[in-house]
Structures are given as C-alpha cells and as structure tokens.
Design a protein around this motif. Structure first.
Motif, short mmCIF file in Angstrom:
data_model
loop_
_atom_site.label_atom_id
_atom_site.label_comp_id
_atom_site.label_asym_id
_atom_site.label_seq_id
_atom_site.Cartn_x
_atom_site.Cartn_y
_atom_site.Cartn_z
N ALA A 198 -64.80 -80.28 12.20
CA ALA A 198 -66.01 -80.33 11.14
C ALA A 198 -66.69 -79.12 10.41
O ALA A 198 -67.40 -79.24 9.69
CB ALA A 198 -67.35 -81.63 11.80
N GLY A 199 -66.38 -77.93 11.08
CA GLY A 199 -66.44 -76.62 10.63
C GLY A 199 -65.13 -75.46 10.55
O GLY A 199 -64.56 -75.85 11.54
N PRO A 200 -65.52 -74.54 10.16
CA PRO A 200 -64.57 -74.10 10.27
C PRO A 200 -64.89 -72.04 10.83
O PRO A 200 -65.99 -71.57 11.50
CB PRO A 200 -65.39 -72.65 9.08
CG PRO A 200 -66.83 -73.39 8.28
CD PRO A 200 -67.01 -74.45 9.07
N GLY A 201 -64.43 -73.10 12.78
CA GLY A 201 -64.83 -72.63 13.57
C GLY A 201 -65.85 -72.55 14.54
O GLY A 201 -67.05 -72.76 13.73
N ARG A 202 -66.52 -72.62 16.40
CA ARG A 202 -67.27 -73.23 16.57
C ARG A 202 -67.47 -72.26 17.06
O ARG A 202 -66.74 -71.81 18.09
CB ARG A 202 -67.39 -74.97 16.77
CG ARG A 202 -66.87 -76.03 16.12
CD ARG A 202 -68.36 -76.53 14.86
NE ARG A 202 -68.92 -76.64 15.35
CZ ARG A 202 -69.77 -78.17 15.91
NH1 ARG A 202 -68.73 -79.23 14.82
NH2 ARG A 202 -70.71 -78.13 15.96
N THR A 203 -68.77 -71.50 17.59
CA THR A 203 -68.76 -70.84 19.16
C THR A 203 -69.04 -72.13 20.56
O THR A 203 -69.46 -73.43 20.45
CB THR A 203 -70.30 -70.81 18.87
OG1 THR A 203 -71.74 -71.87 19.46
CG2 THR A 203 -70.41 -68.83 17.94
N MET A 204 -68.47 -71.45 21.47
CA MET A 204 -68.93 -72.18 22.89
C MET A 204 -70.10 -73.09 22.71
O MET A 204 -70.15 -73.97 23.20
CB MET A 204 -68.36 -71.72 23.84
CG MET A 204 -66.75 -70.98 24.13
SD MET A 204 -65.66 -72.52 24.08
CE MET A 204 -65.80 -73.33 25.12
N THR A 205 -71.25 -72.87 22.67
CA THR A 205 -72.85 -73.27 22.65
C THR A 205 -72.49 -73.81 21.95
O THR A 205 -72.86 -75.45 22.16
CB THR A 205 -73.81 -72.30 21.98
OG1 THR A 205 -73.46 -70.88 23.15
CG2 THR A 205 -74.93 -72.27 22.46
N GLU A 206 -72.44 -74.88 20.48
CA GLU A 206 -71.94 -75.53 19.49
C GLU A 206 -71.13 -76.52 19.82
O GLU A 206 -71.60 -77.71 20.05
CB GLU A 206 -71.47 -74.52 18.16
CG GLU A 206 -72.70 -73.92 17.09
CD GLU A 206 -71.88 -73.42 16.15
OE1 GLU A 206 -72.87 -73.05 15.45
OE2 GLU A 206 -70.27 -73.61 16.17
N LEU A 207 -70.03 -76.40 20.71
CA LEU A 207 -69.24 -77.00 21.03
C LEU A 207 -69.97 -78.19 22.18
O LEU A 207 -70.14 -79.39 22.60
CB LEU A 207 -68.10 -77.26 21.43
CG LEU A 207 -66.91 -76.05 20.21
CD1 LEU A 207 -65.68 -75.11 21.10
CD2 LEU A 207 -66.52 -77.38 19.48
N CYS A 208 -71.09 -77.32 23.10
CA CYS A 208 -71.12 -78.09 24.46
C CYS A 208 -72.09 -78.56 23.72
O CYS A 208 -72.50 -79.74 24.13
CB CYS A 208 -71.94 -76.54 25.09
SG CYS A 208 -71.01 -76.09 26.38
N ALA A 209 -73.08 -78.27 22.65
CA ALA A 209 -73.94 -79.15 21.85
C ALA A 209 -73.28 -80.47 21.35
O ALA A 209 -73.81 -81.48 21.56
CB ALA A 209 -74.95 -78.62 21.80
#
Length: 156
Positions: free
Chosen positions: A57-68
């Motif tokens: 869905a996007g150009p790279g995600r942080t672990m925090t974003e993935l957890c959410a």
C-alpha cells in the motif's frame, strides 16, 4: 421442580441473544478460516497476506505503522517481517528522514506473490458474494468499513 415456559411474544432472555461482539467474532473466524484455507493451498497464511498488502500500500512502512495496520503486537509484526525478508519478499532500509528507524519495503518478488494471493482472495470473496448475495456483502462491507474508521475527534 417445574420448568418455566416462555410466553409467546415475550423477549428472549439476554443469555440467548448473541451480542455484537459474539457475532463479529463468529463471522470473523468463519471468514478467516475459509480464506486461510485458500491461502494455505499456495503456502501462505492470512497474516502473511495481510502484511504483504500493508507493504504493497505504500513506499515502505515502519514497524509501528505495520503494527497499527495489522492490529498485532510488535513481536508478531517482527516475526512476520523476518519471515518475509528471509523469503526475499520484503527488505529493510533505514528511514531517510530518521536513521534510527527502519522501513520495510515490498520486493519485486513480494509484489508478484501479493498479486497471486490477491487473485486467490478475490476468487474466494466472489464465491462468498455468490453464496451470501452481492447486496448483503456490499452492505456488510460498508458497515464494517464505517466501524473500522476511527471517529473524528470531538470539536473537529
């Protein structure tokens, strides 16, 4: 001791009326079990599929974003990401705005895998719509989308 008889037209006792939570849990598990079986035929899990979608869905995600996005604890997200990176479906790079953080990206191989899994899930959803009726599925999707969207803060 005599057994109490329920008078016709009287309300059903609360213990026998399923709650919203119960209904959502039952339906969620039933749907997850069905799509999980479809994904398993291709060697994937529902969690892996959801992670691939989040990364796609996007150009790279942080672990925090993935957890959410996945509504999972950090340890689970880390385990899932490790599995994808081990399979060369994803890779980690430092965040260009904050070198202390990393971002997880979908690889070209991961995109190919996601496309294949999306086709399997779409076919499963089409079969569900055929069984349940397209109108019911559309109404359910709209209601769940509304429930999943966080409410606007008061006073906005």
């Amino acid at each position: 001791m005599p057994v109490e008889q329920q008078a016709p037209g009287s309300p059903v006792p609360p213990a026998t009326v399923p709650s919203l939570v119960e209904l959502l849990a039952v339906v969620s598990r039933r749907v997850a079990r069905g799509v999980g079986a479809v994904l398993a035929e291709d060697g994937a899990t529902l969690d892996t599929y959801r992670l691939l979608r989040a990364l796609g869905a996007g150009p790279g995600r942080t672990m925090t974003e993935l957890c959410a996005a996945l509504a999972v604890p950090a340890a689970t997200a880390t385990r899932l990401v490790d599995g994808l990176t081990d399979a060369a479906l994803a890779y980690r790079l430092p965040d260009p705005d904050d070198g202390r953080r990393g971002r997880v990206h979908l690889s070209a191989r991961g995109r190919t895998r996601l496309d294949r899994l999306e086709a399997l899930v779409a076919a499963h959803e089409a079969a569900l719509a055929a069984d349940l009726g397209a109108g019911r599925v559309a109404a359910l999707t709209a209601a769940l989308t509304d429930l999943a969207t966080p409410p606007e803060p008061a006073g906005s």
